[in-house]
Write a protein that holds these residues in place. Structure first.
Motif, mmCIF file in Angstrom:
data_model
loop_
_atom_site.group_PDB
_atom_site.id
_atom_site.type_symbol
_atom_site.label_atom_id
_atom_site.label_comp_id
_atom_site.label_asym_id
_atom_site.label_seq_id
_atom_site.Cartn_x
_atom_site.Cartn_y
_atom_site.Cartn_z
ATOM 1 N N LEU A 73 22.022 21.688 44.256
ATOM 2 C CA LEU A 73 22.759 21.192 45.423
ATOM 3 C C LEU A 73 22.667 19.671 45.552
ATOM 4 O O LEU A 73 23.671 18.999 45.793
ATOM 5 C CB LEU A 73 22.222 21.860 46.688
ATOM 6 C CG LEU A 73 22.860 21.396 48.004
ATOM 7 C CD1 LEU A 73 24.337 21.725 48.024
ATOM 8 C CD2 LEU A 73 22.137 22.019 49.198
ATOM 9 N N LEU A 74 21.474 19.114 45.385
ATOM 10 C CA LEU A 74 21.312 17.669 45.565
ATOM 11 C C LEU A 74 22.107 16.875 44.532
ATOM 12 O O LEU A 74 22.693 15.835 44.846
ATOM 13 C CB LEU A 74 19.829 17.291 45.490
ATOM 14 C CG LEU A 74 18.971 17.746 46.679
ATOM 15 C CD1 LEU A 74 17.514 17.376 46.449
ATOM 16 C CD2 LEU A 74 19.488 17.120 47.973
ATOM 17 N N GLU A 75 22.123 17.344 43.287
ATOM 18 C CA GLU A 75 22.894 16.670 42.244
ATOM 19 C C GLU A 75 24.386 16.704 42.568
ATOM 20 O O GLU A 75 25.107 15.730 42.367
ATOM 21 C CB GLU A 75 22.639 17.331 40.886
ATOM 22 C CG GLU A 75 21.249 17.056 40.321
ATOM 23 C CD GLU A 75 20.995 17.818 39.039
ATOM 24 O OE1 GLU A 75 20.356 17.247 38.139
ATOM 25 O OE2 GLU A 75 21.443 18.974 38.928
ATOM 26 N N ARG A 76 24.860 17.841 43.085
ATOM 27 C CA ARG A 76 26.277 17.975 43.436
ATOM 28 C C ARG A 76 26.625 17.098 44.638
ATOM 29 O O ARG A 76 27.653 16.432 44.661
ATOM 30 C CB ARG A 76 26.612 19.438 43.738
ATOM 31 C CG ARG A 76 26.616 20.351 42.510
ATOM 32 C CD ARG A 76 26.966 21.785 42.871
ATOM 33 N NE ARG A 76 28.140 21.823 43.713
ATOM 34 C CZ ARG A 76 28.138 22.278 44.971
ATOM 35 N NH1 ARG A 76 27.009 22.706 45.515
ATOM 36 N NH2 ARG A 76 29.254 22.298 45.670
ATOM 37 N N LEU A 77 25.761 17.107 45.652
ATOM 38 C CA LEU A 77 26.048 16.341 46.866
ATOM 39 C C LEU A 77 26.090 14.842 46.601
ATOM 40 O O LEU A 77 26.857 14.108 47.239
ATOM 41 C CB LEU A 77 24.993 16.642 47.931
ATOM 42 C CG LEU A 77 25.070 18.019 48.606
ATOM 43 C CD1 LEU A 77 23.895 18.203 49.559
ATOM 44 C CD2 LEU A 77 26.382 18.190 49.363
ATOM 45 N N SER A 78 25.288 14.375 45.647
ATOM 46 C CA SER A 78 25.240 12.938 45.373
ATOM 47 C C SER A 78 26.583 12.412 44.876
ATOM 48 O O SER A 78 26.907 11.236 45.052
ATOM 49 C CB SER A 78 24.144 12.642 44.342
ATOM 50 O OG SER A 78 24.442 13.263 43.102
ATOM 51 N N ARG A 79 27.386 13.277 44.261
ATOM 52 C CA ARG A 79 28.679 12.834 43.749
ATOM 53 C C ARG A 79 29.612 12.403 44.882
ATOM 54 O O ARG A 79 30.442 11.511 44.706
ATOM 55 C CB ARG A 79 29.350 13.965 42.968
ATOM 56 C CG ARG A 79 28.610 14.383 41.714
ATOM 57 C CD ARG A 79 29.369 15.478 41.000
ATOM 58 N NE ARG A 79 28.679 15.938 39.801
ATOM 59 C CZ ARG A 79 29.149 16.879 38.998
ATOM 60 N NH1 ARG A 79 30.310 17.441 39.263
ATOM 61 N NH2 ARG A 79 28.472 17.252 37.936
ATOM 62 N N TYR A 80 29.488 13.064 46.029
ATOM 63 C CA TYR A 80 30.411 12.779 47.132
ATOM 64 C C TYR A 80 30.136 11.409 47.764
ATOM 65 O O TYR A 80 31.032 10.820 48.359
ATOM 66 C CB TYR A 80 30.311 13.880 48.189
ATOM 67 C CG TYR A 80 30.798 15.216 47.674
ATOM 68 C CD1 TYR A 80 32.153 15.514 47.630
ATOM 69 C CD2 TYR A 80 29.900 16.174 47.204
ATOM 70 C CE1 TYR A 80 32.603 16.721 47.134
ATOM 71 C CE2 TYR A 80 30.340 17.386 46.712
ATOM 72 C CZ TYR A 80 31.698 17.664 46.676
ATOM 73 O OH TYR A 80 32.135 18.863 46.183
#
Length: 442
Positions: free
Chosen positions: A380-387
């Motif tokens: 989740l954290l890796e995905r959220l950082s993209r935004y």
């Protein structure tokens, strides 16, 4: 080596009974994927009384979600309320790949967002070109940047479209594939008896809106009729610019030379095309024009504006390109008229059959699905950082939206665990040969 079988969910606001390039693309691609042995379901919004689950040719299952279109056949943007029904369909159909179509579809954006929250691999196909300066394009580009920030793979219908999408979304070019549209050549065949050349018939089939160059037609048609007394126009399509064409016809007394058909059902497009010699496309922007393929498959010589991905569609000897300027288009039409004696409709049809077919499109899309499934599953954290890279303020807003979506999904998992949702058995149909045509519709 056996191909991996996918379970695909196509999502878009644009599908049958509405007609258009996106609708045809989803339908024919789904039919060919079914013939390759994959499971395909389509999710769209309700159309009139058409709501619930319907089956189409070849066992194609369509979920008409009971939401009404808001504007231009788009469902109203809801963000989170669409998660429960999207989640239920994904689990019930045991989906492995979610494939969204068209940047203008709110249902597509929401489904891709929810699917990524749940850990599914998602693929997005962009069918249109957008600008960078007007308010609508700026807003749409930011939404697209949000959706594609966490997409597995993307598809564009032309190289011009790929450049446009990469610039608008910031997506790495290596994640974007170019797979053109195709045409059902079994449906679009030349006339058995070719129309006489004593009268040249120019066919226009298009939505009569600004983007499709309806204003250009208003200036081009009178000039062509004045220069060539043996030329007649057939205009199929409807839209807000139809009034301008009607006024032009009255002003120049062209009632006997410009026939206005209004909206033409897709099943009747061929019958209109084969009554003509030249197909005229006046679009001001176009990622890839399926109408040009249909016309060429029927043996018509094409005259088109040189915009977007149109120059990539046909070989130079099958299309005459002009700048989106009335004078240049008139010259292109005159050149096309002079070339007509050399045009063999059957030869043109045979070439189209070799150049474009939906089975080839399906096989190339299959490769994209395989690539999407190989993408690493990030936490989740890796995905959220993209935004956070989507803008100073927009990035933080997108970050919060995804956190809320994740929390809502976890709440649904507690309230109705996935194991409590019944999985649907697959509908098995008799084997269909890949050589069979895709002429059938619902």
């Amino acid at each position: 080596m056996d191909r991996k079988k996918h379970r695909i969910m196509m999502v878009s606001d644009f599908f049958y009974p509405n007609f258009g390039g996106v609708e045809n693309h989803i339908y024919y691609l789904s039919q060919c994927l079914l013939k390759l042995g994959h499971k395909v379901v389509v999710v769209t919004h309700a159309y009139g009384n058409r709501s619930g689950v319907r089956y189409m040719t070849g066992g194609l299952k369509v979920y008409y979600v009971p939401w009404r279109p808001f504007v231009m056949q788009n469902s109203f943007p809801t963000l989170f309320p669409s998660l429960p029904i999207i989640r239920t369909i994904l689990i019930r159909e045991r989906i492995t790949i979610v494939h969204g179509h068209q940047a203008f579809s709110t249902l597509c954006h929401e489904a891709l967002m929810h699917s990524r929250t749940m850990g599914y691999r998602v693929v997005f196909t962009d069918h249109s070109l957008y600008g960078f300066s007007d308010a609508g394009s700026i807003h749409m580009n930011k939404v697209l940047q949000f959706t594609l920030a966490d997409v597995s793979q993307a598809i564009c219908v032309s190289h011009t479209s790929k450049e446009n999408t990469v610039l608008r979304s910031g997506l790495p070019p290596e994640k974007v594939f170019v797979i053109p549209n195709a045409v059902d050549t079994a449906m679009f065949k030349p006339a058995v008896v070719q129309p006489s050349h004593s009268e040249i018939v120019i066919v226009v089939i298009s939505r009569l809106v600004y983007r499709k160059g309806a204003d250009l037609l208003v200036e081009v048609i009178p000039d062509v009729c004045r220069l060539h007394p043996n030329v007649r126009f057939i205009v199929g399509g409807d839209g807000p610019k139809r009034v301008r064409l009607e006024e032009m016809r009255e002003k120049h007394s062209l009632q006997d030379r410009v026939e206005m058909l209004g909206a033409v059902p897709h099943a009747q497009v061929r019958s209109v095309l084969i009554s003509g010699h030249i197909f005229l496309n006046s679009s001001l922007t176009e990622a890839f024009c399926i109408a040009i393929l249909e016309a060429a498959s029927c043996g018509l010589l094409t005259v088109s504006t040189r915009v977007g991905g149109v120059p990539e569609v046909l070989p130079d000897d099958m299309i005459i390109l002009a700048e989106p300027d009335p004078g240049d288009m008139v010259l292109a039409i005159e050149r096309a008229i002079s070339m007509l004696p050399k045009v063999d409709p059957q030869v043109m049809h045979n070439r189209m059959r070799e150049l474009y077919n939906w089975h080839d499109v399906a096989k190339r899309t299959e490769i994209v699905y395989d690539r999407a499934l190989k993408c690493p599953n990030q936490n989740l954290l890796e995905r959220l950082s993209r935004y956070l890279y989507c803008g100073v303020w927009a990035g933080k807003l997108f970050f919060l939206v995804m956190i809320v979506d994740f929390l809502f999904w976890r709440l649904l998992e507690l309230w109705q665990p996935a194991e409590d949702i019944e999985e649907i058995p697959d509908l098995t149909l008799p084997h269909i040969s890949n050589k069979e045509t895709l002429q059938e519709t619902e």
